[in-house]
Design an enzyme around this catalytic site. Sequence first.
Site, mmCIF file in Angstrom:
data_model
loop_
_atom_site.group_PDB
_atom_site.id
_atom_site.type_symbol
_atom_site.label_atom_id
_atom_site.label_comp_id
_atom_site.label_asym_id
_atom_site.label_seq_id
_atom_site.Cartn_x
_atom_site.Cartn_y
_atom_site.Cartn_z
ATOM 1 N N MET A 111 30.170 33.547 27.261
ATOM 2 C CA MET A 111 30.746 34.894 27.184
ATOM 3 C C MET A 111 31.050 35.298 25.748
ATOM 4 S SD MET A 111 30.655 36.008 30.213
ATOM 5 C CE MET A 111 31.602 37.505 30.110
ATOM 6 N N ASP A 157 35.768 29.225 17.207
ATOM 7 C CA ASP A 157 35.689 28.107 18.169
ATOM 8 C C ASP A 157 36.297 26.895 17.493
ATOM 9 O OD1 ASP A 157 34.794 26.220 20.289
ATOM 10 O OD2 ASP A 157 33.539 27.882 20.926
ATOM 11 N N VAL A 194 37.890 31.497 26.176
ATOM 12 C CA VAL A 194 37.939 30.030 26.230
ATOM 13 C C VAL A 194 37.833 29.618 27.707
ATOM 14 C CG1 VAL A 194 39.344 29.944 24.114
ATOM 15 C CG2 VAL A 194 40.488 29.835 26.336
ATOM 16 N N GLU A 201 38.232 28.455 31.570
ATOM 17 C CA GLU A 201 39.129 29.006 32.604
ATOM 18 C C GLU A 201 40.227 28.005 32.986
ATOM 19 O OE1 GLU A 201 39.156 32.038 33.423
ATOM 20 O OE2 GLU A 201 39.362 32.412 35.557
ATOM 21 N N LYS A 236 44.720 28.758 28.060
ATOM 22 C CA LYS A 236 44.869 30.189 27.754
ATOM 23 C C LYS A 236 46.312 30.497 27.301
ATOM 24 C CE LYS A 236 40.985 31.755 30.611
ATOM 25 N NZ LYS A 236 39.918 32.290 29.757
ATOM 26 N N SER A 239 38.258 35.103 34.589
ATOM 27 C CA SER A 239 37.599 35.589 35.801
ATOM 28 C C SER A 239 38.608 35.759 36.924
ATOM 29 C CB SER A 239 36.546 34.590 36.274
ATOM 30 O OG SER A 239 35.699 34.215 35.251
ATOM 31 N N HIS A 246 38.236 41.757 33.092
ATOM 32 C CA HIS A 246 37.504 41.778 34.369
ATOM 33 C C HIS A 246 38.359 42.163 35.564
ATOM 34 C CE1 HIS A 246 33.858 40.010 32.751
ATOM 35 N NE2 HIS A 246 34.629 39.190 32.071
HETATM 36 N N1 NAD Z 1 30.131 32.589 32.192
HETATM 37 C C1 NAD Z 1 30.306 33.678 32.940
HETATM 38 O O1 NAD Z 1 29.374 34.207 33.594
HETATM 39 C C2 NAD Z 1 31.661 34.365 33.005
HETATM 40 C C3 NAD Z 1 31.746 35.626 33.559
HETATM 41 C C4 NAD Z 1 32.969 36.291 33.570
HETATM 42 C C5 NAD Z 1 34.095 35.686 33.017
HETATM 43 N N2 NAD Z 1 33.996 34.423 32.496
HETATM 44 C C6 NAD Z 1 35.212 33.834 31.930
HETATM 45 O O2 NAD Z 1 35.098 33.826 30.517
HETATM 46 C C7 NAD Z 1 35.807 32.707 29.991
HETATM 47 C C8 NAD Z 1 34.840 31.882 29.151
HETATM 48 O O3 NAD Z 1 33.764 31.454 29.982
HETATM 49 P P1 NAD Z 1 32.404 30.871 29.354
HETATM 50 O O4 NAD Z 1 31.458 30.753 30.490
HETATM 51 O O5 NAD Z 1 32.002 31.652 28.146
HETATM 52 O O6 NAD Z 1 32.893 29.398 28.891
HETATM 53 P P2 NAD Z 1 32.135 28.368 27.960
HETATM 54 O O7 NAD Z 1 32.586 27.017 28.410
HETATM 55 O O8 NAD Z 1 30.679 28.675 27.878
HETATM 56 O O9 NAD Z 1 32.755 28.661 26.500
HETATM 57 C C9 NAD Z 1 34.092 28.431 26.182
HETATM 58 C C10 NAD Z 1 34.169 28.149 24.684
HETATM 59 O O10 NAD Z 1 35.554 28.099 24.316
HETATM 60 C C11 NAD Z 1 35.697 27.097 23.323
HETATM 61 N N3 NAD Z 1 37.092 26.679 23.212
HETATM 62 C C12 NAD Z 1 37.774 25.739 23.938
HETATM 63 N N4 NAD Z 1 39.039 25.636 23.486
HETATM 64 C C13 NAD Z 1 39.173 26.515 22.464
HETATM 65 C C14 NAD Z 1 40.252 26.869 21.605
HETATM 66 N N5 NAD Z 1 41.456 26.285 21.699
HETATM 67 N N6 NAD Z 1 40.027 27.802 20.642
HETATM 68 C C15 NAD Z 1 38.820 28.387 20.520
HETATM 69 N N7 NAD Z 1 37.753 28.117 21.318
HETATM 70 C C16 NAD Z 1 37.935 27.182 22.280
HETATM 71 C C17 NAD Z 1 34.750 25.993 23.801
HETATM 72 O O11 NAD Z 1 34.455 25.091 22.733
HETATM 73 C C18 NAD Z 1 33.555 26.806 24.268
HETATM 74 O O12 NAD Z 1 32.609 27.010 23.235
HETATM 75 C C19 NAD Z 1 36.390 31.961 31.190
HETATM 76 O O13 NAD Z 1 37.697 32.388 31.403
HETATM 77 C C20 NAD Z 1 35.470 32.383 32.318
HETATM 78 O O14 NAD Z 1 36.106 32.278 33.588
HETATM 79 C C21 NAD Z 1 32.815 33.748 32.464
#
Ligand code: NAD
Length: 148
Positions: free
Chosen positions: A14, A33, A91, A93, A98, A120, A141
């Site tokens: 995302m 990150d 970051v 879920e 968070k 989400s 969202h």
């Molecule tokens: N993937 C989807 O389709 C989707 C859709 C809607 C919402 N979301 C939501 O978006 C959020 C992120 O999902 P994603 O799929 O991108 O996750 P992801 O695992 O692909 O990416 C998360 C990133 O956050 C980084 N991270 C972890 N701890 C951190 C910190 N303390 N500081 C900075 N960065 C940090 C990780 O290293 C990683 O690169 C979640 O809450 C998820 O529920 C995801």
Amino acid sequence: MNIKTVAVIGAGIMGRGIAHVSALAGFDTVLNDISDDLLQDAMTRIRRDLQKGVEQGKITNASMHSALERLALDTSLEHSGAGADLVIEAVPERIDLKLDVFARLDRACPPHAILASNTSALSITEISSATKRPQRFIGMHQRDRWSP
Ligand SMILES: NC(=O)c1ccc[n+]([C@@H]2O[C@H](COP(=O)([O-])OP(=O)(O)OC[C@H]3O[C@@H](n4cnc5c(N)ncnc54)[C@H](O)[C@@H]3O)[C@@H](O)[C@H]2O)c1
């Protein structure tokens, strides 16, 4: 309010997509990150996706280069938040993560900054409780997003 700089926290699926769109839309964008390797990987993917956009005729070569110039990478959460008008968190879920990220952002960001979570399914009300600015906190969202 005038938003000039956007910080995106988390450079995964995302976060890198949001940073891509933000830079293309003309905002100075800081992608954050926890490691340089993760940020470099995200940057490679953003570059590849922008290039694909050029090849498909969706964006010009010039707008790709401008977007890349507007993108900065940063591993410091506090530094990323300090210069931001809008912060978008992406970051994993996990509520503990968070809450920690937003407590730190709340201390680091300027008072006018808007904080947004990409969660989400977690409660925006609960996540915003980590900050002293629930009135400047939004969910990207959820239907229960804050409204005045
Ligand atoms: N993937 C989807 O389709 C989707 C859709 C809607 C919402 N979301 C939501 O978006 C959020 C992120 O999902 P994603 O799929 O991108 O996750 P992801 O695992 O692909 O990416 C998360 C990133 O956050 C980084 N991270 C972890 N701890 C951190 C910190 N303390 N500081 C900075 N960065 C940090 C990780 O290293 C990683 O690169 C979640 O809450 C998820 O529920 C995801």
